[in-house]
Design an enzyme around this catalytic site. Structure first.
Site, PDB file in Angstrom:
ATOM      1  N   VAL A 186       0.868  -1.169   0.000  1.00  8.84           N
ATOM      2  CA  VAL A 186       0.000   0.000   0.000  1.00  8.84           C
ATOM      3  C   VAL A 186       0.905   1.218   0.000  1.00  8.84           C
ATOM      4  O   VAL A 186       2.056   1.152   0.429  1.00  8.84           O
ATOM      5  CB  VAL A 186      -0.965   0.030   1.216  1.00  8.84           C
ATOM      6  CG1 VAL A 186      -2.029  -1.043   1.085  1.00  8.84           C
ATOM      7  CG2 VAL A 186      -0.208  -0.118   2.529  1.00  8.84           C
ATOM      8  N   SER A 187       0.385   2.336  -0.484  1.00  2.00           N
ATOM      9  CA  SER A 187       1.251   3.495  -0.697  1.00  2.00           C
ATOM     10  C   SER A 187       1.597   4.260   0.570  1.00  2.00           C
ATOM     11  O   SER A 187       2.543   5.024   0.593  1.00  2.00           O
ATOM     12  CB  SER A 187       0.601   4.456  -1.708  1.00  2.00           C
ATOM     13  OG  SER A 187       0.488   3.805  -2.954  1.00  2.00           O
ATOM     14  N   SER A 188       0.809   4.068   1.635  1.00  2.00           N
ATOM     15  CA  SER A 188       1.103   4.782   2.878  1.00  2.00           C
ATOM     16  C   SER A 188       0.574   3.982   4.054  1.00  2.00           C
ATOM     17  O   SER A 188      -0.230   3.053   3.895  1.00  2.00           O
ATOM     18  CB  SER A 188       0.446   6.166   2.870  1.00  2.00           C
ATOM     19  OG  SER A 188      -0.964   6.034   2.925  1.00  2.00           O
TER      20      SER A 188
END
Length: 200
Positions: free
Chosen positions: A9-11
């Protein structure tokens, strides 16, 4: 032969549950799943690097979708080639059955998988470029309409104008004027300059 799953996931705020459920459906245990919580702009990610060090010929790597592997078209291509050709593992993209290198272990099967990967990677990167362009165009249009972007500055204190005037006339120093207005000196000077330009 070992099986692994890769989740990204990006963050830290984003939720990886959907990807983890997909891995559980492949009977992967938590010890077999590697999770990164950062951008996919390159492959410099701690969990991915650890996973890469464990992969051996004949292993299987599961990912939910191709953009979980990465975001850069050229780098996805290179990484796919490295995983499937140099290490010799199979890659299974769960939401795209045609991207399953276990299928049709022949020249046509390899060609089809590589072709589909190229198309998907190109489309994904092209969409990201379009999003960036649309954002830039939206910001430019908002500025042209005179709309304020970002956080609005705090309201000026009632005594601001008189202290700016006193400072400009040399009656007090900028430091003293800023202190009276309870502002940092740099902020005081910046807002005084903006006031000259018409800011209220």
């Amino acid at each position: 032969m070992s099986c692994y799953g890769y989740v990204r996931v990006s963050s830290a705020e984003q939720n990886e549950d959907r990807q983890l459920r997909a891995m559980a459906e492949q009977n992967l245990t938590p010890e077999q799943i590697f999770i990164d919580k950062q951008s996919g702009k390159d492959f410099d990610r701690p969990a991915y690097k650890e996973l890469n060090g464990r992969l051996r010929a004949g292993d299987i790597l599961y990912i939910l979708s191709i953009d979980r592997l990465g975001r850069n078209y050229a780098e996805i291509q290179e990484e796919w080639r490295y995983l499937t050709k140099e290490i010799g593992i199979d890659v299974v993209v769960l939401d795209m059955p045609l991207l399953d290198t276990r299928r049709e272990k022949n020249l046509l099967g390899t060609f089809m998988a590589d072709l589909i990967l190229q198309i998907l990677s190109f489309v994904a990167e092209n969409e990201r470029e379009n999003i960036r362009k649309r954002q830039a165009q939206g910001i430019a249009a908002a500025k042209a309409r005179g709309e304020h972007l970002g956080r609005r500055p705090a309201p000026l204190p009632d005594c601001f104008r008189e202290n700016v005037a006193a400072w400009q006339e040399g009656k007090i120093t900028g430091t003293e004027a800023a202190r009276r207005c309870k502002m940092p000196l740099t902020t005081f000077r910046y807002r005084a300059e903006r006031m000259k330009g018409g800011e209220k």
